[in-house]
Design an enzyme around this catalytic site. Structure first.
Site, PDB file in Angstrom:
ATOM      1  N   ASP A  70       0.781  -1.245   0.000  1.00 34.64           N
ATOM      2  CA  ASP A  70       0.000   0.000   0.000  1.00 34.64           C
ATOM      3  C   ASP A  70       0.809   1.290   0.000  1.00 34.64           C
ATOM      4  OD1 ASP A  70      -2.642  -0.905  -0.242  1.00 34.64           O
ATOM      5  OD2 ASP A  70      -2.578  -1.648   1.809  1.00 34.64           O
TER       6      ASP A  70
ATOM      7  N   ASP B 115      -7.510  -3.830  -5.097  1.00 37.00           N
ATOM      8  CA  ASP B 115      -7.079  -2.540  -4.538  1.00 37.00           C
ATOM      9  C   ASP B 115      -5.683  -2.149  -5.040  1.00 37.00           C
ATOM     10  OD1 ASP B 115      -8.611  -4.358  -2.985  1.00 37.00           O
ATOM     11  OD2 ASP B 115      -8.495  -3.103  -1.215  1.00 37.00           O
TER      12      ASP B 115
HETATM   13  N1  GLY Z   1      -7.322  -1.542   0.644  1.00 38.64           N
HETATM   14  C1  GLY Z   1      -8.215  -1.795   1.677  1.00 38.64           C
HETATM   15  C2  GLY Z   1      -9.612  -1.404   1.490  1.00 38.64           C
HETATM   16  O1  GLY Z   1     -10.057  -0.933   0.452  1.00 38.64           O
HETATM   17  O2  GLY Z   1     -10.333  -1.609   2.450  1.00 38.64           O
END
Ligand code: GLY
Length: 408
Positions: A115, A181
């Site tokens: 992330d 994501d």
């Molecule tokens: N990347 C985590 C979410 O969208 O909750």
């Protein structure tokens, strides 16, 4: 001289506007409201002092949850300050945007999850875009190097999560999980190539986007949340979910990440397959019988208790922001449709149903988001990334309006 609190300063602005007889549009009111609410949030964070308390959500006991720098959400509060500065032109916000960006600097070195794109893009990426500060550019490049360490060449993807021995992920049978994501982390890689001229970041991003395009999507245009790969053979091992209600379901924020992620991938590559993916997944969302009239989706399009299921304002904000950009890549009819749809989402989010009264809601702007209903985590709460993408969408709307008035 004692500094005016943000609340007092913003209240003065609001009073002057209200008494000047000018009629404000819904989006101008939304920006004014955000300025007051986030001003209050800054007051709280400042009063707590160091170490930096990074506002993220509200806990079951009603207190504000503050995340640490390794949390995937650590860049969104500084990112919110950059967008608010850009939207209001209020230079008193600038020192706070800088201070809280620099407070998450360690995130650029993080290599144990994917992330860093969210974390550094929203904070340092926006800081670089708005100030041109070369130190901020260095952080973007360093973060892209960190993310590159997670590339698995045989599968052609960037691994999202580690699978530690004894972990819940191991119990699920995963080896090399990639979540949709992760498309959101690619913007950082494209930016690193722009900044350095080194195409390796671009190439990893394109490889990831291509393999995701092949493996994550269903014939109806929706996407799986988790694809688990064998990083040696490169084969797919599982098609699963983590935050959706079933492996086969359409988790709403996942659909939003897909629309947004492929819009960025198209911007950076001009690959028509990416544009088709973004528009196709939006069509799935738009035409879904479970999309509510106010266009703020339930947390999962297949949630079993609809209409008695929580909404996810964060998914709505991400879709709106993506659509404002996507409207620039399609013909005039589609462009109008996308802007109208994004406006409809944003008007819903800006209504009292989703926008909290000033001073309430832990001083976050939006109510009614969900992190993970299956895990029982943060259900029907404010989330800092809902606020971030909401402000980004307001900023993109303003940019579009400036462009169209120039073209009259
Ligand atoms: N990347 C985590 C979410 O969208 O909750």
């Amino acid at each position: 001289m004692k500094k005016l609190s943000f609340f007092v300063a913003a209240a003065v602005v609001a009073f002057v506007a209200c008494n000047s007889g000018e009629t404000k549009s819904w989006d101008d009111i939304a920006v004014d409201n955000a300025r007051i609410q986030i001003g209050l949030q800054i007051d709280t964070v400042e009063s707590l002092g160091l170490p930096f308390h990074n506002p993220t959500s509200i806990q079951p006991d009603g207190s504000v949850l503050y995340c640490d720098v390794t949390d995937w959400r650590s860049g969104f509060f500084p990112g919110t300050l950059w967008y608010l500065y850009e939207l209001t032109g209020d230079s008193t916000l600038l020192p706070y945007a800088r201070k809280y960006t620099e407070a998450v600097a360690d995130a650029q070195y993080l290599k144990w999850h994917h992330d860093v794109g969210f974390m550094i893009g929203s904070s340092f990426g926006n800081g670089y875009r708005l100030t041109g500060d070369s130190a901020y550019a260095c952080a973007v490049v360093e973060a892209a190097k960190s993310l590159s360490t997670r590339f698995r060449p045989n599968a052609g993807i960037i691994q999202s999560w580690d699978v530690d021995p004894g972990s819940e992920r191991e119990a699920k049978g995963w080896a090399c999980p990639v979540i949709i994501d992760n498309m959101m982390n690619l913007e950082l890689m494209f930016e690193a190539t722009h900044l350095t001229g080194d195409s390796s970041f671009y190439n990893l991003a394109v490889s990831h986007a291509d393999r995701t395009l092949k493996e994550h999507f269903r014939p109806d245009g929706s996407c799986f949340h988790v694809i688990d790969y064998d990083s040696i053979s490169g084969d797919v091992r599982h098609r699963h979910t983590a935050q959706g209600c079933a492996h086969s379901s359409a988790w709403s924020r996942g659909q939003a990440w897909a629309i947004y992620g492929y819009t960025v991938a198209y911007r950076e590559t001009s690959n028509d397959a990416y544009l088709q993916r973004a528009t196709g997944t939006f069509d799935f969302v738009k035409n879904h019988p479970n999309m509510p009239a106010d266009k703020v989706p339930y947390w999962d399009f297949d949630a079993p208790g609809i209409p008695d299921e929580p909404r996810d304002a964060s998914a709505a904000a991400v879709i709106a922001s993506a659509l404002y950009e996507l409207s620039g890549y399609v013909d005039e009819v589609k462009s109008r449709e996308y802007v109208d749809y994004a406006d409809a989402i944003m008007q819903s989010l800006s209504s009292a149903e989703y926008t909290a009264p000033v001073g309430e809601n832990g001083r976050f702007i939006l109510k009614h988001s969900v992190t993970s209903l299956p895990a029982g985590v943060e259900i029907d709460v404010p989330l800092n990334y809902a606020d971030y993408y909401y402000l980004e969408a307001l900023k993109r709307k303003r940019d579009l309006e400036k462009t169209s008035s120039r073209n009259l």
